[in-house]
Scaffold this motif. Structure first.
Motif, mmCIF file in Angstrom:
data_model
loop_
_atom_site.group_PDB
_atom_site.id
_atom_site.type_symbol
_atom_site.label_atom_id
_atom_site.label_comp_id
_atom_site.label_asym_id
_atom_site.label_seq_id
_atom_site.Cartn_x
_atom_site.Cartn_y
_atom_site.Cartn_z
ATOM 1 N N GLN A 198 0.987 -1.128 0.049
ATOM 2 C CA GLN A 198 -0.017 -0.066 0.053
ATOM 3 C C GLN A 198 0.971 1.294 0.010
ATOM 4 O OE1 GLN A 198 -2.145 0.345 3.498
ATOM 5 N NE2 GLN A 198 -0.494 0.557 4.874
ATOM 6 N N TYR A 199 -0.009 2.329 -0.456
ATOM 7 C CA TYR A 199 0.665 3.870 -0.002
ATOM 8 C C TYR A 199 0.337 4.398 1.157
ATOM 9 C CZ TYR A 199 1.723 3.585 -5.218
ATOM 10 O OH TYR A 199 2.179 3.413 -6.468
ATOM 11 N N MET A 200 1.212 5.306 1.872
ATOM 12 C CA MET A 200 1.084 5.780 2.935
ATOM 13 C C MET A 200 1.619 7.135 3.017
ATOM 14 S SD MET A 200 3.202 3.835 5.887
ATOM 15 C CE MET A 200 2.285 5.056 7.379
ATOM 16 N N ILE A 201 0.954 7.953 4.009
ATOM 17 C CA ILE A 201 1.730 9.374 4.156
ATOM 18 C C ILE A 201 2.095 9.476 5.683
ATOM 19 C CG2 ILE A 201 1.190 11.855 4.501
ATOM 20 C CD1 ILE A 201 1.304 11.377 1.740
ATOM 21 N N LEU A 202 3.372 9.881 5.924
ATOM 22 C CA LEU A 202 3.951 9.757 7.183
ATOM 23 C C LEU A 202 4.520 11.043 7.363
ATOM 24 C CD1 LEU A 202 4.603 8.060 9.407
ATOM 25 C CD2 LEU A 202 6.919 7.712 8.287
ATOM 26 N N ASN A 203 4.100 11.557 8.567
ATOM 27 C CA ASN A 203 4.547 12.880 9.127
ATOM 28 C C ASN A 203 5.962 12.420 10.119
ATOM 29 O OD1 ASN A 203 5.566 15.119 10.813
ATOM 30 N ND2 ASN A 203 3.529 16.144 10.245
ATOM 31 N N TYR A 204 7.003 12.520 9.673
ATOM 32 C CA TYR A 204 8.212 12.169 10.363
ATOM 33 C C TYR A 204 8.535 12.803 11.550
ATOM 34 C CZ TYR A 204 11.664 15.623 8.681
ATOM 35 O OH TYR A 204 12.263 16.860 8.303
ATOM 36 N N ASN A 205 8.131 13.795 11.597
ATOM 37 C CA ASN A 205 8.145 14.909 12.932
ATOM 38 C C ASN A 205 7.145 14.545 14.035
ATOM 39 O OD1 ASN A 205 9.374 17.202 14.414
ATOM 40 N ND2 ASN A 205 7.385 18.364 14.005
ATOM 41 N N THR A 206 5.956 14.184 13.602
ATOM 42 C CA THR A 206 5.089 13.765 14.861
ATOM 43 C C THR A 206 4.632 12.232 14.766
ATOM 44 O OG1 THR A 206 3.094 13.983 13.154
ATOM 45 C CG2 THR A 206 3.837 16.017 14.433
ATOM 46 N N GLY A 207 5.155 11.726 13.879
ATOM 47 C CA GLY A 207 4.716 10.298 13.683
ATOM 48 C C GLY A 207 3.371 9.926 13.332
ATOM 49 N N ALA A 208 2.623 10.907 12.990
ATOM 50 C CA ALA A 208 1.377 10.619 12.435
ATOM 51 C C ALA A 208 1.266 9.890 11.070
ATOM 52 C CB ALA A 208 0.551 11.734 12.545
ATOM 53 N N SER A 209 0.619 9.218 10.696
ATOM 54 C CA SER A 209 0.391 8.349 9.513
ATOM 55 C C SER A 209 -1.064 8.295 9.017
ATOM 56 C CB SER A 209 0.978 7.107 9.437
ATOM 57 O OG SER A 209 0.311 6.125 10.317
ATOM 58 N N GLN A 210 -0.914 8.086 7.729
ATOM 59 C CA GLN A 210 -2.131 8.011 7.109
ATOM 60 C C GLN A 210 -2.325 7.054 5.623
ATOM 61 O OE1 GLN A 210 -5.436 9.754 7.447
ATOM 62 N NE2 GLN A 210 -6.072 8.134 6.044
ATOM 63 N N ASP A 211 -2.946 6.070 5.881
ATOM 64 C CA ASP A 211 -3.116 5.131 4.982
ATOM 65 C C ASP A 211 -3.714 5.538 3.618
ATOM 66 O OD1 ASP A 211 -1.589 3.142 6.384
ATOM 67 O OD2 ASP A 211 -3.322 2.161 7.061
ATOM 68 N N LEU A 212 -3.259 5.320 2.318
ATOM 69 C CA LEU A 212 -3.961 5.605 1.186
ATOM 70 C C LEU A 212 -4.769 4.763 0.637
ATOM 71 C CD1 LEU A 212 -0.988 7.871 -0.323
ATOM 72 C CD2 LEU A 212 -2.960 8.836 1.225
ATOM 73 N N PHE A 213 -4.172 3.967 -0.295
ATOM 74 C CA PHE A 213 -4.920 2.880 -0.958
ATOM 75 C C PHE A 213 -3.873 1.600 -1.266
ATOM 76 C CE2 PHE A 213 -3.562 6.136 -3.757
ATOM 77 C CZ PHE A 213 -2.958 5.608 -4.636
ATOM 78 N N PRO A 214 -4.226 0.642 -1.393
ATOM 79 C CA PRO A 214 -3.569 -0.639 -1.671
ATOM 80 C C PRO A 214 -2.884 -0.758 -3.079
ATOM 81 C CG PRO A 214 -5.753 -1.409 -1.777
ATOM 82 C CD PRO A 214 -5.985 0.171 -1.360
ATOM 83 N N TYR A 215 -1.799 -1.096 -2.943
ATOM 84 C CA TYR A 215 -0.972 -1.257 -4.106
ATOM 85 C C TYR A 215 0.102 -2.402 -3.992
ATOM 86 C CZ TYR A 215 1.839 0.091 -8.169
ATOM 87 O OH TYR A 215 2.527 0.170 -9.432
ATOM 88 N N ASN A 216 0.036 -3.319 -4.950
ATOM 89 C CA ASN A 216 1.097 -4.311 -4.924
ATOM 90 C C ASN A 216 2.478 -4.155 -5.822
ATOM 91 O OD1 ASN A 216 2.422 -7.218 -5.101
ATOM 92 N ND2 ASN A 216 0.368 -8.201 -5.563
ATOM 93 N N SER A 217 3.256 -3.917 -4.971
ATOM 94 C CA SER A 217 4.664 -3.554 -5.787
ATOM 95 C C SER A 217 5.434 -4.877 -6.302
ATOM 96 C CB SER A 217 5.547 -2.808 -4.650
ATOM 97 O OG SER A 217 5.987 -3.838 -3.503
ATOM 98 N N GLU A 218 4.880 -5.981 -6.140
ATOM 99 C CA GLU A 218 5.682 -7.057 -6.813
ATOM 100 C C GLU A 218 5.103 -7.345 -8.232
ATOM 101 O OE1 GLU A 218 4.952 -10.439 -4.157
ATOM 102 O OE2 GLU A 218 6.244 -9.754 -2.568
ATOM 103 N N GLU A 219 3.778 -6.712 -8.490
ATOM 104 C CA GLU A 219 3.226 -6.772 -9.799
ATOM 105 C C GLU A 219 3.830 -5.842 -10.509
ATOM 106 O OE1 GLU A 219 -0.851 -6.904 -9.293
ATOM 107 O OE2 GLU A 219 -0.978 -8.618 -8.517
ATOM 108 N N ARG A 220 3.766 -4.521 -10.303
ATOM 109 C CA ARG A 220 4.573 -3.526 -11.214
ATOM 110 C C ARG A 220 5.266 -2.326 -10.436
ATOM 111 N NH1 ARG A 220 -0.926 -3.303 -12.028
ATOM 112 N NH2 ARG A 220 -0.828 -4.362 -14.144
ATOM 113 N N ARG A 221 6.017 -1.763 -11.091
ATOM 114 C CA ARG A 221 6.825 -0.840 -10.363
ATOM 115 C C ARG A 221 5.861 0.366 -9.702
ATOM 116 N NH1 ARG A 221 11.599 2.435 -13.424
ATOM 117 N NH2 ARG A 221 12.347 4.042 -11.725
ATOM 118 N N PRO A 222 6.187 0.655 -8.474
ATOM 119 C CA PRO A 222 5.207 2.023 -7.829
ATOM 120 C C PRO A 222 5.883 3.255 -8.276
ATOM 121 C CG PRO A 222 6.729 0.816 -6.253
ATOM 122 C CD PRO A 222 6.777 0.162 -7.431
#
Length: 877
Positions: A190-214
């Motif tokens: 999957q894809y995600m958004i991560l705030n490295y300052n606060t540690g807060a994260s937000q999942d976006l949508f699924p994605y299989n990196s083995e099938e094709r290049r993200p």
């Protein structure tokens, strides 16, 4: 929906890059200004100087000059290059290591402590294009570690790197992008958004990196472009929200970039360009063996395994013009709006207006008038561009020339309509509607004559109801074009029994400063020399026009004509004239002299001066009274005169004689002294002279008009004191009861006046003169009124005496209160009159409790003519 947005231009040819080495392939590229760096699979970095060359036709091409190439000493391909121009360093990823090389020499940079600057076990890295540390000589970098599920944040300096943050991820990341504190990561599933300052994260949508290049691509501040399942390019911001609709690209996309307002995607065989504004596919370019696509400072660069190319955007203006040429108005406007941030403000405003104007003419050609009008309005179209499409509408004196290059493809309206008269009529109706809307706005500044003249021609041609409205208001119609136009269509209309609009012609003359010509036309219509039924009240209109006309020569010239036509209406030329206009040659004396031969007009004018404007001048009042009197005398001398007219004339005269105090009474009295038919008027005039006995004698003895005699007393005593009123009513009573011969009915009239006005009379005096034979019952109303009035006066005087007594008592009380207060004197206090101190306790107290010497007061009384009230008091210190 296609549009040519880009051209693919070679930048670095194969021979320049690798010569005759067939196995050398391009692995990565980096561009910084004119400097292009290419990493190859044989662990070399090649440095080129890329120059942009513009042909005379404006077409761009590139020439590349190889400056240097450097072997890095490793056995793996160069995986990634990023330039840190502020540090003059290249950040290189090769064989799982990140290290720095000099941008000029391509030599590895040793650390300050000795040895190289290296970070090992790296899968991928990215540079923060929106740094948060604020140090311009420090680059923020995020790397993915191959050993741990973490993202590490480094600060890259000129000769060292510093780990500042490490954040864990739920899965192993395989691609990343960084903006500010926000990391956009492609994990295994999957894809995600991560705030490295606060540690807060937000999942976006699924994605299989083995099938094709993200694909994870930063495209603007806190916004990213991601390759989503189903062949979609998804946009996501730092909150994990997509504020743009996705673009639909190929399932096999291997790289993407943004060149606003376009998204460029690369697959194995094609380059596709989609609009971010409407998400439509705009262009497709064939490109085989492509595997690198990146944008550098607005420049999109592609690479196959053997060569480098630049995707050159065509100027947005040209793209928009191409869309408009294909009549794709909505697409052109969307592109224009979307490109606003990439164009300087001044240039954008000019371009935007021109595009809107062109769009308006395209819609106009399709007869989509509402849309056309909106585009013209927003584009601030010079309205003459539209008028010029209609043959002969612009005045001959107009200096207008059409915009170049042209805003449309039409020669004129006939070319647009292709002989369809219904289209022509629709276009003319639209122009009338549009010109009516804009003629009072800033759009027509500087071209008001062209607009008003065009409107007049359209109105006249179509016999439009608004023609008179246009000409009756302030307008700028050009006379030289408008008069022939009106005459032309008048003749045509006359043949089919329509009225000839001479009234409109007069209005046209007026608003071109030719009032004399206007009046000449209108008076001929009123006289019947010309036929025009436009206004049935044209004579009234001319009178109103002359009321406001500033040219007094014209006023005098046509006033005589108006008075001859209708003196009652014509005199309003002088009556209704505003006070603000020039009165130096139109003063009342001159007007009265001018109207002297027209009695009716003169009467109306004098009534205006005296009764409406309330001018207090003896000569005006006397003149008006004489006119009233002459009218009455004329009717009296005419045996066939209408009795009702005589009654009204006398009532008007009598009312004026009573109400006005400015006329010459003796002069008027002399005119009717011998007229026995105007005794009531004589009585009024005697009353004005305070000759009340003579007036009452006429009313009582000659006219025997008892109601008028009583009314005379009320009128003559109006506004006077009660004693005057009483004297007048006693005179009337004497006329009723005294004198010889006795007045028939006088006693009953006396009873009536006593009973109606009993409070006015002196009851004792009345009772002394009344006949003894009169019964109390007959005088009961009078006696009731008299007694009531006497009682009221008595009670009122008693109340006044009581109030005065109460006030006196209050004053005495206040005086006693003052006396009770002690008065203190001592040798230290001084007299207020002589200012010497007190030596004896005997003092005199002034009002207010002020002590003074007794001898000082005695001297003051002796010297002063006014005695002072003092209070003697003996006080002890």
């Amino acid at each position: 929906m296609s549009v040519k947005a880009f051209e693919l231009v070679p930048a670095v040819e194969r021979d320049l890059l690798m010569g005759d080495k067939a196995r050398i392939n391009i692995e990565c590229i980096e561009c910084c200004g004119k400097h292009l760096y290419v990493g190859t699979n044989d662990c070399f970095i090649h440095h080129f100087l890329l120059d942009e060359v513009a042909s005379p036709m404006g077409k761009l091409s590139y020439t590349a000059q190889k400056l240097l190439n450097k072997y890095l000493g490793l056995k793996k391909p160069v995986a990634e290059l990023r330039a840190a121009s502020a540090l003059e360093r290249l950040i290189v990823l090769c064989d799982g290591m990140v290290f720095l090389v000099d941008m000029v020499t391509l030599e590895s940079v040793p650390s300050a402590a000795g040895g190289g600057v290296k970070i090992r076990g790296v899968i991928a890295f990215c540079v923060n294009e929106n740094p948060v540390n604020g140090d311009p000589f420090c680059v923020e970098m995020a790397i993915l570690s191959s050993k741990r599920r973490t993202v590490q944040i480094y600060m890259v300096h000129k000769d060292r790197v510093q780990l500042v943050k490490e954040v864990s991820t739920p899965e192993q990341p395989c691609a990343l992008s960084l903006d500010g504190y926000f990391l956009c990561l492609a994990l295994t599933t999957q894809y995600m958004i991560l705030n490295y300052n606060t540690g807060a994260s937000q999942d976006l949508f699924p994605y299989n990196s083995e099938e094709r290049r993200p694909i994870v691509k930063r495209i603007s501040r806190e916004e990213f472009l991601l390759a989503a399942p189903g062949g979609l390019g998804m946009f996501a911001n730092a909150e994990g929200v997509s504020q743009r609709a996705p673009v639909s690209w190929s399932e096999s996309v291997i790289a993407a970039a943004v060149s606003f307002p376009y998204v460029v995607a690369l697959d194995e065989n094609f380059i596709t360009i989609h609009s971010m504004l409407d998400q439509q596919l705009k262009q497709t370019l064939s490109f085989r063996d492509g595997h690198i696509l990146q944008d550098f400072e607005g420049k999109v660069i592609l690479a196959s395994t053997k060569a480098v190319y630049v995707l050159v955007p065509l100027p947005l203006e040209r793209q928009i013009q191409d869309l408009l040429a294909s009549h794709r108005v909505e697409e052109a406007l969307i592109l224009m709006e979307g490109a606003q941030r990439n164009i300087p403000k001044d240039k954008f405003q000019v371009l935007h207006r021109r595009i809107l104007q062109r769009a308006g003419f395209i819609q106009f050609g399709k007869l989509q008038f509402q849309e056309a009008k909106e585009h013209f309005r927003k584009g601030e179209l010079d309205v003459r561009e539209l008028i010029s499409l209609y043959p002969l509408l612009l005045p001959a004196s107009s200096s207008f020339t059409r915009f170049h290059p042209p805003l449309h493809e039409f020669a004129d309206l006939n070319h647009l309509a292709q002989g369809d008269q219904e289209k022509v009529l629709q276009c003319k109706r639209f122009l009338i509607s549009y010109l009516k809307e804009v003629r009072s706005t800033e759009v027509v500044n500087g071209c008001r004559e062209d607009v008003d003249t065009a409107l007049l021609k359209l109105y006249a041609e179509q016999d439009h109801d608004s023609l008179l409205d246009l000409l009756a208001s302030e307008n700028a119609c050009v006379l030289a074009d408008s008069v022939p136009c009106l005459e032309k269509y008048h003749k045509c209309l006359y043949k089919i029994f329509f009225p000839i609009l001479y009234f409109a012609l007069g209005l046209l003359y007026h608003y071109n400063g030719q009032d004399s010509a206007a009046l000449q036309v209108w008076t001929r219509v009123v006289n019947g020399d010309l036929q025009d039924s436009t206004r049935s009240d044209l004579f009234d209109y001319i009178v109103d026009f002359l009321c406001c006309c500033s040219n007094l020569d014209l006023v005098w010239k046509y006033a005589d004509w108006a008075l001859q036509k209708d003196s009652t209406k014509g005199v309003h030329i002088f009556i209704r004239r505003p006070l603000s206009t020039n009165q130096s040659e139109l003063n009342p004396d001159k007007v009265i002299s001018y109207l002297g031969k027209n009695k009716q007009a003169l009467l109306l004018y004098l009534e205006h001066l005296v009764l409406e404007k309330k001018i207090q001048k003896e000569k005006f009042h006397t003149h008006l009274a004489v006119l009233y009197l002459e009218r009455v005398l004329s009717l009296l001398s005419d045996s066939s005169a209408d009795a009702e007219a005589l009654t009204k004339a006398r009532e008007r005269l009598q009312a004026f004689l009573r109400e006005s105090n400015m006329y010459r009474v003796q002069f008027l009295l002399g005119k009717i002294e011998d007229c026995e038919q105007l005794l009531l008027e004589r009585a009024t005039l005697h009353g004005k002279l305070e000759e009340h006995d003579r007036a009452l004698h006429i009313l009582v003895h000659k006219l025997r008009d008892f109601p008028s005699a009583e009314a005379f007393c009320v009128w003559a005593s109006s506004g006077r004191d009660p004693a005057y009123r009483q004297r007048l009513f006693h005179l009337l009573l004497e006329e009723y009861l005294g004198g010889e011969p006795r007045v028939g009915g006088g006693e009953m009239a006396a009873v009536d006046v006593l009973n109606r006005h009993g409070e006015v009379f002196d009851a004792v005096r009345v009772l002394r003169v009344l006949p003894e034979s009169w019964s109390l019952q007959l005088l009961r109303p009078f006696l009731n009124r008299a007694i009531r009035a006497s009682m009221h006066a008595r009670h009122t005087s008693q109340i006044a005496v009581g109030l005065a007594h109460s006030e006196n008592v209050q004053l005495l009380h206040d005086r006693l209160k003052e006396r009770k207060k002690p008065i203190f004197v001592s040798e230290k206090k001084g007299c207020h009159l002589c200012h010497n101190t007190f030596k004896e306790p005997d003092v005199v107290c002034l009002p207010g409790g002020v002590p003074v010497h007794t001898h000082c007061v005695a001297q003051r009384i002796k010297d002063s003519p006014t005695k002072r009230h003092l209070t003697n008091s003996s006080n002890h210190t």
